[in-house]
Design an enzyme around this catalytic site. Structure first.
Site, PDB file in Angstrom:
ATOM      1  N   LYS A   1     -10.012  -8.421  10.702  1.00  0.00           N
ATOM      2  CA  LYS A   1      -9.418  -7.366  10.112  1.00  0.00           C
ATOM      3  C   LYS A   1     -10.203  -6.028  10.176  1.00  0.00           C
ATOM      4  CE  LYS A   1      -6.967  -5.553   6.556  1.00  0.00           C
ATOM      5  NZ  LYS A   1      -5.391  -5.203   6.545  1.00  0.00           N
TER       6      LYS A   1
ATOM      7  N   LYS B   1      -3.686  -9.140   0.591  1.00  0.00           N
ATOM      8  CA  LYS B   1      -3.461  -9.097  -0.755  1.00  0.00           C
ATOM      9  C   LYS B   1      -2.003  -9.861  -1.183  1.00  0.00           C
ATOM     10  CE  LYS B   1       0.774  -6.455  -1.242  1.00  0.00           C
ATOM     11  NZ  LYS B   1       1.230  -6.132   0.309  1.00  0.00           N
TER      12      LYS B   1
ATOM     13  N   GLY C   1       1.040  -1.244  -0.022  1.00  0.00           N
ATOM     14  CA  GLY C   1       0.094   0.037  -0.147  1.00  0.00           C
ATOM     15  C   GLY C   1       0.960   1.201  -0.096  1.00  0.00           C
ATOM     16  N   ASN C   2       2.000   1.283   0.646  1.00  0.00           N
ATOM     17  CA  ASN C   2       3.013   2.199   0.791  1.00  0.00           C
ATOM     18  C   ASN C   2       3.506   2.859  -0.615  1.00  0.00           C
ATOM     19  OD1 ASN C   2       4.375  -0.362   1.462  1.00  0.00           O
ATOM     20  ND2 ASN C   2       6.036   1.141   0.828  1.00  0.00           N
TER      21      ASN C   2
ATOM     22  N   LYS D   1       3.092 -11.747   4.469  1.00  0.00           N
ATOM     23  CA  LYS D   1       4.071 -11.763   3.378  1.00  0.00           C
ATOM     24  C   LYS D   1       5.027 -13.277   3.469  1.00  0.00           C
ATOM     25  CE  LYS D   1       4.662  -6.895   3.412  1.00  0.00           C
ATOM     26  NZ  LYS D   1       3.281  -6.658   2.731  1.00  0.00           N
TER      27      LYS D   1
HETATM   28  P1  ADP Z   1       2.719  -3.490   2.810  1.00  0.00           P
HETATM   29  O1  ADP Z   1       1.895  -2.277   2.649  1.00  0.00           O
HETATM   30  O2  ADP Z   1       3.834  -3.414   1.714  1.00  0.00           O
HETATM   31  O3  ADP Z   1       1.929  -4.628   2.777  1.00  0.00           O
HETATM   32  P2  ADP Z   1       2.941  -3.851   5.861  1.00  0.00           P
HETATM   33  O4  ADP Z   1       2.969  -2.630   6.807  1.00  0.00           O
HETATM   34  O5  ADP Z   1       1.806  -4.796   5.743  1.00  0.00           O
HETATM   35  O6  ADP Z   1       3.472  -3.403   4.238  1.00  0.00           O
HETATM   36  O7  ADP Z   1       4.256  -4.779   6.125  1.00  0.00           O
HETATM   37  C1  ADP Z   1       5.441  -4.027   6.014  1.00  0.00           C
HETATM   38  C2  ADP Z   1       5.993  -3.687   7.542  1.00  0.00           C
HETATM   39  O8  ADP Z   1       6.322  -4.990   8.189  1.00  0.00           O
HETATM   40  C3  ADP Z   1       7.401  -3.210   7.675  1.00  0.00           C
HETATM   41  O9  ADP Z   1       6.977  -1.592   7.447  1.00  0.00           O
HETATM   42  C4  ADP Z   1       7.828  -3.598   8.846  1.00  0.00           C
HETATM   43  O10 ADP Z   1       7.893  -2.221  10.013  1.00  0.00           O
HETATM   44  C5  ADP Z   1       6.851  -4.588   9.434  1.00  0.00           C
HETATM   45  N1  ADP Z   1       7.795  -5.724   9.995  1.00  0.00           N
HETATM   46  C6  ADP Z   1       7.198  -6.312  11.023  1.00  0.00           C
HETATM   47  N2  ADP Z   1       8.092  -7.507  11.624  1.00  0.00           N
HETATM   48  C7  ADP Z   1       8.772  -7.481  10.367  1.00  0.00           C
HETATM   49  C8  ADP Z   1       9.949  -8.279  10.483  1.00  0.00           C
HETATM   50  N3  ADP Z   1      10.113  -9.319  11.190  1.00  0.00           N
HETATM   51  N4  ADP Z   1      10.670  -8.032   9.426  1.00  0.00           N
HETATM   52  C9  ADP Z   1      10.616  -7.271   8.532  1.00  0.00           C
HETATM   53  N5  ADP Z   1       9.544  -6.270   8.607  1.00  0.00           N
HETATM   54  C10 ADP Z   1       8.870  -6.392   9.594  1.00  0.00           C
HETATM   55 MG    MG Z   2       0.353  -5.465   4.120  1.00  0.00          MG
END
Ligand code: ADP
Ligand code: MG
Length: 310
Positions: free
Chosen positions: A127, A211, A9-10, A273
């Site tokens: 959610k 997603k 989303g970012n 992810k």
């Molecule tokens: P997106 O919008 O890309 O789906 P998310 O905010 O859902 O992004 O997921 C990415 C975030 O996951 C990163 O910004 C990070 O702060 C967080 N995060 C939490 N735990 C971890 C980890 N173990 N390793 C890497 N990132 C992590």
């Molecule tokens: Mg996400």
């Protein structure tokens, strides 16, 4: 080589931006540059994207409409964001490709994803979507619209909706035809529009599909060579919020599962992810990668980010 590229989303609305159209175009321009580079190097791609901030915006906008104006359902809001973000990405990507002298067209496909009403999420939604409410407003909305609320750790109440597991992408055959025609598809935006079988017919449901999990399923169905998840951190880390943080460069699925079970990856962010990557790798024997959007091409080649292998 076919790669399913999932954008966070970012990518379209960075955390520091307010969400003005100019900010979206600027953010998407960076995404388009990265994607165009990948295509110009000879990779075939299918692009998927998140929609958290945008669907939140639409829900908030609807909440603020005059009472006589009808509210739209969540499935329609997801469909709106697929068109909205799909247009931004497709337009910018075609421009960046043209700049590189690559004559390719991009097509946005509103995508439906099959879920099951037997999914445990329908009896226990998890959610959070939309804004924060006080207790009284939450009660009124629950009584009038049937919305389910949960107290949020940050204070106040938020609407929660089911986040069921994606079972099948309904538009996969169309996406395959597009790929044969060398058209770049943008699909499964926001995890796709959830539909479920009710008495033998497919009906839209008010739910939100993750997603990353939808992208993984799409990559399996398209027999992609790789799943690449692009986000705002340089990969997967263990001990993430501690001074002992360690970025994983290459990791086997069994190792990643072990870290997952230890609770290294929270459910709302890195968790899906990691699960999506494990699923793709286990089902196909191929590789998945997670890394920084700005380094997309390197992430695909395994030169940056985290590479997940069987
Ligand atoms: P997106 O919008 O890309 O789906 P998310 O905010 O859902 O992004 O997921 C990415 C975030 O996951 C990163 O910004 C990070 O702060 C967080 N995060 C939490 N735990 C971890 C980890 N173990 N390793 C890497 N990132 C992590
Ligand atoms: Mg996400």
């Amino acid at each position: 080589m076919l790669v399913v590229v999932a954008l966070g989303g970012n990518a379209i609305q960075p955390k520091e931006s307010k969400g003005y159209p100019e900010e979206q175009w600027a953010a998407v321009r960076r995404v388009a540059r990265a994607l165009a580079e990948i295509v110009s190097e000879g990779f075939e791609i299918v692009v998927t994207h998140g929609n958290g901030p945008q669907v939140g915006y639409l829900l908030e906008a609807m909440e603020n409409l005059p009472l006589k104006t009808p509210r739209q359902t969540l499935d329609l809001a997801v469909a709106m964001t697929q068109g909205w973000l799909g247009f931004l990405i497709a337009h910018s990507l075609e421009e960046e490709l043209a700049r590189l002298g690559v004559a390719r067209r991009v097509a946005v496909i509103p995508t439906r994803v099959l879920v099951s009403l037997d999914d445990p999420e329908f009896s226990n939604p998890s959610k959070p979507v939309g804004g924060y409410y006080g207790r009284e407003d939450a009660e009124v909305l629950h009584k009038t619209l049937g919305w389910v609320f949960r107290e949020d750790p940050r204070g106040g109440y938020r609407r929660v909706v089911p986040s069921p597991k994606p079972l099948k992408i309904l538009e996969t055959p169309i996406l395959k035809s597009l790929l044969e025609e060398k058209i770049i598809p943008i699909a499964a935006g926001g995890g796709g529009i959830p539909v479920a079988s009710v008495d033998g017919t497919l009906k839209p449901v008010e739910a939100v599909i993750d997603k990353d999990l939808a992208s993984s399923l799409l990559a399996v169905e398209l027999e992609a060579d790789m799943l690449t998840i692009l986000t705002d951190v340089p990969g997967v880390a263990i001990n993430y919020n501690t001074p002992k943080r360690l970025w994983l460069r290459r990791v086997k699925t069994w190792e990643l599962k072990k870290y997952y079970e230890r609770g290294e990856f929270p459910p709302g962010s890195m968790g899906p992810k990691v699960l999506a990557s494990i699923e793709f790798v286990e089902k196909t024997g191929r590789k998945a990668s997670i890394g920084l959007l700005e380094e997309a091409f390197k992430v695909i080649r395994g030169e940056s980010g985290t590479l997940i292998e069987a």
